[in-house]
Design a protein around this motif. Structure first.
Motif, PDB file in Angstrom:
ATOM      1  N   UNK A  24      10.553  -4.201  -2.316  1.00  0.00           N
ATOM      2  CA  UNK A  24      10.022  -3.418  -3.435  1.00  0.00           C
ATOM      3  C   UNK A  24       9.730  -4.327  -4.622  1.00  0.00           C
ATOM      4  N   UNK A  25      10.644  -5.275  -4.900  1.00  0.00           N
ATOM      5  CA  UNK A  25      10.458  -6.191  -6.029  1.00  0.00           C
ATOM      6  C   UNK A  25       9.170  -6.990  -5.863  1.00  0.00           C
ATOM      7  N   UNK A  26       8.942  -7.497  -4.653  1.00  0.00           N
ATOM      8  CA  UNK A  26       7.733  -8.296  -4.396  1.00  0.00           C
ATOM      9  C   UNK A  26       6.475  -7.439  -4.513  1.00  0.00           C
ATOM     10  N   UNK A  27       6.508  -6.227  -3.949  1.00  0.00           N
ATOM     11  CA  UNK A  27       5.319  -5.360  -3.978  1.00  0.00           C
ATOM     12  C   UNK A  27       5.021  -4.887  -5.398  1.00  0.00           C
ATOM     13  N   UNK A  28       6.062  -4.517  -6.153  1.00  0.00           N
ATOM     14  CA  UNK A  28       5.861  -4.065  -7.539  1.00  0.00           C
ATOM     15  C   UNK A  28       5.351  -5.204  -8.412  1.00  0.00           C
ATOM     16  N   UNK A  77      -5.099   1.510  -8.617  1.00  0.00           N
ATOM     17  CA  UNK A  77      -3.939   1.854  -7.805  1.00  0.00           C
ATOM     18  C   UNK A  77      -4.360   2.662  -6.579  1.00  0.00           C
ATOM     19  N   UNK A  78      -5.352   3.525  -6.747  1.00  0.00           N
ATOM     20  CA  UNK A  78      -5.869   4.284  -5.606  1.00  0.00           C
ATOM     21  C   UNK A  78      -6.499   3.345  -4.576  1.00  0.00           C
ATOM     22  N   UNK A  79      -7.196   2.322  -5.056  1.00  0.00           N
ATOM     23  CA  UNK A  79      -7.815   1.356  -4.143  1.00  0.00           C
ATOM     24  C   UNK A  79      -6.756   0.530  -3.410  1.00  0.00           C
ATOM     25  N   UNK A  80      -5.617   0.293  -4.065  1.00  0.00           N
ATOM     26  CA  UNK A  80      -4.548  -0.498  -3.458  1.00  0.00           C
ATOM     27  C   UNK A  80      -3.712   0.306  -2.476  1.00  0.00           C
ATOM     28  N   UNK A  81      -3.745   1.638  -2.594  1.00  0.00           N
ATOM     29  CA  UNK A  81      -2.926   2.497  -1.735  1.00  0.00           C
ATOM     30  C   UNK A  81      -3.502   2.595  -0.329  1.00  0.00           C
ATOM     31  N   UNK A 112       0.808  -1.225   0.000  1.00  0.00           N
ATOM     32  CA  UNK A 112       0.000   0.000   0.000  1.00  0.00           C
ATOM     33  C   UNK A 112       0.844   1.280   0.000  1.00  0.00           C
ATOM     34  N   UNK A 113       1.991   1.241   0.674  1.00  0.00           N
ATOM     35  CA  UNK A 113       2.870   2.411   0.677  1.00  0.00           C
ATOM     36  C   UNK A 113       3.456   2.662  -0.702  1.00  0.00           C
ATOM     37  N   UNK A 114       3.817   1.583  -1.400  1.00  0.00           N
ATOM     38  CA  UNK A 114       4.342   1.727  -2.759  1.00  0.00           C
ATOM     39  C   UNK A 114       3.276   2.300  -3.686  1.00  0.00           C
ATOM     40  N   UNK A 115       2.052   1.801  -3.561  1.00  0.00           N
ATOM     41  CA  UNK A 115       0.956   2.325  -4.391  1.00  0.00           C
ATOM     42  C   UNK A 115       0.753   3.812  -4.131  1.00  0.00           C
ATOM     43  N   UNK A 116       0.811   4.216  -2.876  1.00  0.00           N
ATOM     44  CA  UNK A 116       0.684   5.638  -2.530  1.00  0.00           C
ATOM     45  C   UNK A 116       1.800   6.458  -3.161  1.00  0.00           C
ATOM     46  N   UNK A 117       3.044   5.955  -3.068  1.00  0.00           N
ATOM     47  CA  UNK A 117       4.184   6.686  -3.613  1.00  0.00           C
ATOM     48  C   UNK A 117       4.062   6.840  -5.123  1.00  0.00           C
ATOM     49  N   UNK A 176       2.711  -1.336 -15.197  1.00  0.00           N
ATOM     50  CA  UNK A 176       3.620  -2.077 -16.064  1.00  0.00           C
ATOM     51  C   UNK A 176       5.019  -1.571 -15.759  1.00  0.00           C
ATOM     52  N   UNK A 177       5.946  -2.482 -15.501  1.00  0.00           N
ATOM     53  CA  UNK A 177       7.281  -2.064 -15.085  1.00  0.00           C
ATOM     54  C   UNK A 177       8.334  -2.861 -15.833  1.00  0.00           C
ATOM     55  N   UNK A 178       9.165  -2.165 -16.615  1.00  0.00           N
ATOM     56  CA  UNK A 178      10.230  -2.823 -17.376  1.00  0.00           C
ATOM     57  C   UNK A 178      11.466  -1.937 -17.417  1.00  0.00           C
ATOM     58  N   UNK A 179      12.569  -2.507 -16.926  1.00  0.00           N
ATOM     59  CA  UNK A 179      13.868  -1.840 -17.019  1.00  0.00           C
ATOM     60  C   UNK A 179      13.835  -0.379 -16.556  1.00  0.00           C
ATOM     61  N   UNK A 180      13.230  -0.167 -15.420  1.00  0.00           N
ATOM     62  CA  UNK A 180      13.197   1.164 -14.840  1.00  0.00           C
ATOM     63  C   UNK A 180      12.128   2.086 -15.378  1.00  0.00           C
TER      64      UNK A 180
END
Length: 229
Positions: A182-186, A210-214, A146-151, A196-200
């Protein structure tokens, strides 16, 4: 369509706004540029337009943990409204882009003759303080996901885009956790189709999701800002 401007400057009456703009210079900030360090005097205040700035607390030689983020909605150097020219945080450019930079002496002069600027700065300082309190509680009580989603939501708000560059190492430093967390949460957010996350390169695919997950801290921060600014 009008030119995009810093929100705090937009709130000023026209005469005072034009006077503040006249003493500012439009510059471009680069990634990882350090704007101030705790306990050291500042020489400029910054009103971001496109750039975003991370505010870090440094303790015992650590790389620091993020206690705030500043974009077009705010400014760096608000303590000048209290007559203090000493920096309380380590300020690092997160996303590059334009800002309005004003020397401390010029900003002090504008504060002295602009009640509207004084009120705006006092309101912003209160909001900044409330948001830092929320960040401290969030760091202690909320899970990484949830903190990662907020960030990510906070970063998207300030990047004014659904995609931006960020590494796992940077996220781990900002949130004060290990890279593996971070890897697990992302990965979980990506499996749920939220990002979607690829190579930075990160892209927000589902903003409402994402708002619901934060954690609720994201909404609390927005409410605090909307109430006064």
């Amino acid at each position: 369509m009008g030119t995009v401007e810093n929100h705090l400057i937009e709130l000023l009456p026209r005469r005072e706004r034009l006077r503040l703009l006249a003493v500012s210079e439009l510059i471009n900030l680069e990634p990882d540029e350090i704007l101030c360090e705790p306990g050291k005097p500042i020489h400029h205040v910054y009103f971001p337009i496109e750039a975003s700035i991370s505010l870090l607390a440094l303790i015992d030689g650590s790389p620091g943990v993020e206690v705030g983020m500043v974009g077009r909605e705010g400014m760096l150097g608000g303590q000048m409204a209290l007559g203090v020219a000493m920096a309380p945080v380590h300020a690092l450019v997160q996303n590059p882009g334009t800002v309005r930079r004003i020397s401390v002496s010029a900003f002090r002069s504008e504060l002295a003759c602009s009640p509207a600027l004084q009120r705006g700065m006092h309101n912003y300082l209160y909001v900044r303080m409330a948001q830092m309190i929320t960040s401290a509680a969030c760091l202690r009580f909320h899970l990484i996901g949830p903190r990662l989603a907020r960030w990510l939501l906070m970063s998207q708000d300030r990047a004014h885009s659904d995609h931006f560059h960020v590494t796992h190492e940077f996220l781990a430093a900002m949130l004060g956790v290990r890279r593996e967390g971070i890897t697990a949460a992302a990965s979980a957010l990506q499996r749920d189709g939220l990002i979607e996350y690829r190579r930075g390169q990160l892209k927000v695919l589902d903003r409402p999701g994402l708002e619901a997950a934060a954690c609720g801290c994201y909404a609390v921060d927005r409410e605090a800002y909307a109430a006064l600014l």
